[in-house]
Structure formats: C-alpha cells, structure tokens
Write a protein that holds these residues in place. Structure first.
Motif, PDB file in Angstrom:
ATOM      1  N   LEU A 109       0.829  -1.203   0.000  1.00 52.55           N
ATOM      2  CA  LEU A 109       0.000   0.000   0.000  1.00 52.55           C
ATOM      3  C   LEU A 109       0.870   1.261   0.000  1.00 52.55           C
ATOM      4  O   LEU A 109       0.652   2.179  -0.796  1.00 52.55           O
ATOM      5  CB  LEU A 109      -0.922  -0.015   1.228  1.00 52.55           C
ATOM      6  CG  LEU A 109      -2.047   1.009   1.262  1.00 52.55           C
ATOM      7  CD1 LEU A 109      -3.030   0.761   0.122  1.00 52.55           C
ATOM      8  CD2 LEU A 109      -2.769   0.939   2.600  1.00 52.55           C
ATOM      9  N   ALA A 110       1.873   1.292   0.861  1.00 53.64           N
ATOM     10  CA  ALA A 110       2.773   2.445   0.929  1.00 53.64           C
ATOM     11  C   ALA A 110       3.608   2.567  -0.339  1.00 53.64           C
ATOM     12  O   ALA A 110       3.881   3.681  -0.813  1.00 53.64           O
ATOM     13  CB  ALA A 110       3.671   2.336   2.152  1.00 53.64           C
ATOM     14  N   SER A 111       3.985   1.458  -0.915  1.00 54.98           N
ATOM     15  CA  SER A 111       4.743   1.470  -2.165  1.00 54.98           C
ATOM     16  C   SER A 111       3.925   2.099  -3.280  1.00 54.98           C
ATOM     17  O   SER A 111       4.432   2.891  -4.086  1.00 54.98           O
ATOM     18  CB  SER A 111       5.170   0.045  -2.527  1.00 54.98           C
ATOM     19  OG  SER A 111       5.939   0.053  -3.689  1.00 54.98           O
ATOM     20  N   HIS A 112       2.642   1.763  -3.315  1.00 49.32           N
ATOM     21  CA  HIS A 112       1.764   2.378  -4.312  1.00 49.32           C
ATOM     22  C   HIS A 112       1.666   3.885  -4.073  1.00 49.32           C
ATOM     23  O   HIS A 112       1.738   4.675  -5.015  1.00 49.32           O
ATOM     24  CB  HIS A 112       0.368   1.752  -4.320  1.00 49.32           C
ATOM     25  CG  HIS A 112      -0.559   2.407  -5.284  1.00 49.32           C
ATOM     26  ND1 HIS A 112      -0.397   2.308  -6.645  1.00 49.32           N
ATOM     27  CD2 HIS A 112      -1.618   3.235  -5.087  1.00 49.32           C
ATOM     28  CE1 HIS A 112      -1.328   3.039  -7.245  1.00 49.32           C
ATOM     29  NE2 HIS A 112      -2.079   3.603  -6.318  1.00 49.32           N
ATOM     30  N   TYR A 113       1.523   4.278  -2.833  1.00 50.64           N
ATOM     31  CA  TYR A 113       1.458   5.713  -2.504  1.00 50.64           C
ATOM     32  C   TYR A 113       2.734   6.413  -2.984  1.00 50.64           C
ATOM     33  O   TYR A 113       2.671   7.497  -3.577  1.00 50.64           O
ATOM     34  CB  TYR A 113       1.284   5.909  -0.996  1.00 50.64           C
ATOM     35  CG  TYR A 113       1.140   7.350  -0.583  1.00 50.64           C
ATOM     36  CD1 TYR A 113      -0.097   7.965  -0.569  1.00 50.64           C
ATOM     37  CD2 TYR A 113       2.254   8.102  -0.256  1.00 50.64           C
ATOM     38  CE1 TYR A 113      -0.232   9.293  -0.212  1.00 50.64           C
ATOM     39  CE2 TYR A 113       2.146   9.439   0.098  1.00 50.64           C
ATOM     40  CZ  TYR A 113       0.888  10.034   0.117  1.00 50.64           C
ATOM     41  OH  TYR A 113       0.765  11.361   0.462  1.00 50.64           O
ATOM     42  N   ASN A 114       3.881   5.801  -2.748  1.00 48.85           N
ATOM     43  CA  ASN A 114       5.158   6.371  -3.187  1.00 48.85           C
ATOM     44  C   ASN A 114       5.246   6.490  -4.708  1.00 48.85           C
ATOM     45  O   ASN A 114       5.940   7.355  -5.225  1.00 48.85           O
ATOM     46  CB  ASN A 114       6.340   5.549  -2.674  1.00 48.85           C
ATOM     47  CG  ASN A 114       6.635   5.788  -1.218  1.00 48.85           C
ATOM     48  OD1 ASN A 114       6.227   6.788  -0.638  1.00 48.85           O
ATOM     49  ND2 ASN A 114       7.346   4.862  -0.603  1.00 48.85           N
ATOM     50  N   SER A 115       4.550   5.593  -5.409  1.00 48.58           N
ATOM     51  CA  SER A 115       4.630   5.590  -6.875  1.00 48.58           C
ATOM     52  C   SER A 115       3.714   6.633  -7.534  1.00 48.58           C
ATOM     53  O   SER A 115       3.846   6.900  -8.724  1.00 48.58           O
ATOM     54  CB  SER A 115       4.280   4.206  -7.416  1.00 48.58           C
ATOM     55  OG  SER A 115       2.888   3.951  -7.295  1.00 48.58           O
ATOM     56  N   LEU A 116       2.803   7.203  -6.758  1.00 46.02           N
ATOM     57  CA  LEU A 116       1.888   8.199  -7.335  1.00 46.02           C
ATOM     58  C   LEU A 116       2.647   9.470  -7.694  1.00 46.02           C
ATOM     59  O   LEU A 116       3.516   9.910  -6.933  1.00 46.02           O
ATOM     60  CB  LEU A 116       0.757   8.522  -6.342  1.00 46.02           C
ATOM     61  CG  LEU A 116      -0.193   7.377  -6.020  1.00 46.02           C
ATOM     62  CD1 LEU A 116      -1.135   7.767  -4.889  1.00 46.02           C
ATOM     63  CD2 LEU A 116      -0.969   6.948  -7.257  1.00 46.02           C
TER      64      LEU A 116
END
Length: 170
Positions: free
Chosen positions: A160-167
């Motif tokens: 979930l945090a990785s996806h947030y970082n990728s935004l």
C-alpha cells in the motif's frame, strides 16, 4: 551470526558477522578468527544490515508523544513514505527455574510521512495517513485486494505504501 554490514562510530564496516539480539535490542559482532563476541554500543550504531534486512537506530520523539521509542527499526520501505517495523521479543513465562522459557514475538509497524511517525496497526490507520490521495488509494485497493490480517499485514502495508510512493506528485 550472519553476514552483514554496520555503520558504527562514524565508520562503515562491510562483510562482518553480525547478530541482532531482538530481546536486548542490541547488535553483536563476531570478529574474524575469534571465539569472542562483542556487543556494540547502541548509541554508536547508526544502522546495520543482516541478510538483506536493513535496520536503523531511531531516537525517541522529544515531544513526548511516544510514537517512536529509542531503538532499532527495520526499514521495510524507503521513499517519500517510509515503512518501519519494530521487532521485539518478551519473556512470557518461566517454568521450573529456567528449564522452560518462552518468548513472545511482537512486531509493531510505523509509517513516516512528511517527517512525522505514526503507529499503524490497522488498514484504517494507514488509509487515514494516505487520505490526501484517498481516491487513488481506494482504487488501488479495489484492483489489488490486500489482506490486512495479522499474518499478511506487513506485506499489505508495504504494498500500500509502495503504491502511494509511486503516485506522481501533485
């Protein structure tokens, strides 16, 4: 003992034999060709790695909020948002004068966002931290169902945090 590296007292040491004592929250070094082990002084250890797991030493929050306590935290994800785990083991019981000792493992998870640490133990707590991108995060969860049950929580939180970082930044 496992192969690792440490940043100790201002110097980097690579390819050394290390052990992380989770009970005492202490790094132990085994010098080459020696039967001795040395406990490193925690205040002098900035970070260390053992078998691909990176740990950093954090100091307690001086504001008194108590989110982070001084100790070693595993860095699970490093980026705009950082995910950390505090690994601990506590003595549960002693039966027949140390013949039977049981340790209980407990992992606590933290997210560092915009320089502030927050304890995260549920999906809802993580989603509150990511509320500034709530629509994108909800869409991600819709398309990538993650299990936030105890056994899978760490992996789900990192994804979930990785996806947030990728935004892309706004």
């Amino acid at each position: 003992m496992q192969p690792g590296s440490a940043f100790y007292n201002g110097h980097a040491f690579a390819n050394v034999q290390l052990l992380y004592d989770v009970v005492l929250d202490q790094v132990v070094l085994s010098p080459p060709q020696s039967p001795l082990t040395l406990s490193l002084i925690n205040e002098n250890v900035r970070e260390f790695s053992i078998s691909g797991h990176r740990f950093t030493r954090l100091l307690a929050d001086s504001s008194g909020k108590g989110v982070i306590r001084t100790g070693f935290y595993e860095v699970l994800l490093d980026g705009t948002v950082q995910v950390l785990a505090k690994r601990t083991k506590h003595l549960q019981r002693i039966v027949r004068q140390f013949d039977d000792v049981e340790f209980i493992t407990k992992d606590a998870f933290f997210i560092k966002k915009a320089g502030i640490y927050a304890s995260v133990s549920r999906k809802s707590a993580a989603m509150r931290l990511f509320a500034d991108r709530g629509k994108e995060m909800q869409e991600y969860l819709k398309n990538h169902p993650l299990s936030f049950k105890k056994a899978a929580f760490e992996n789900a939180l990192v994804q979930l945090a990785s996806h947030y970082n990728s935004l892309p930044p706004r």
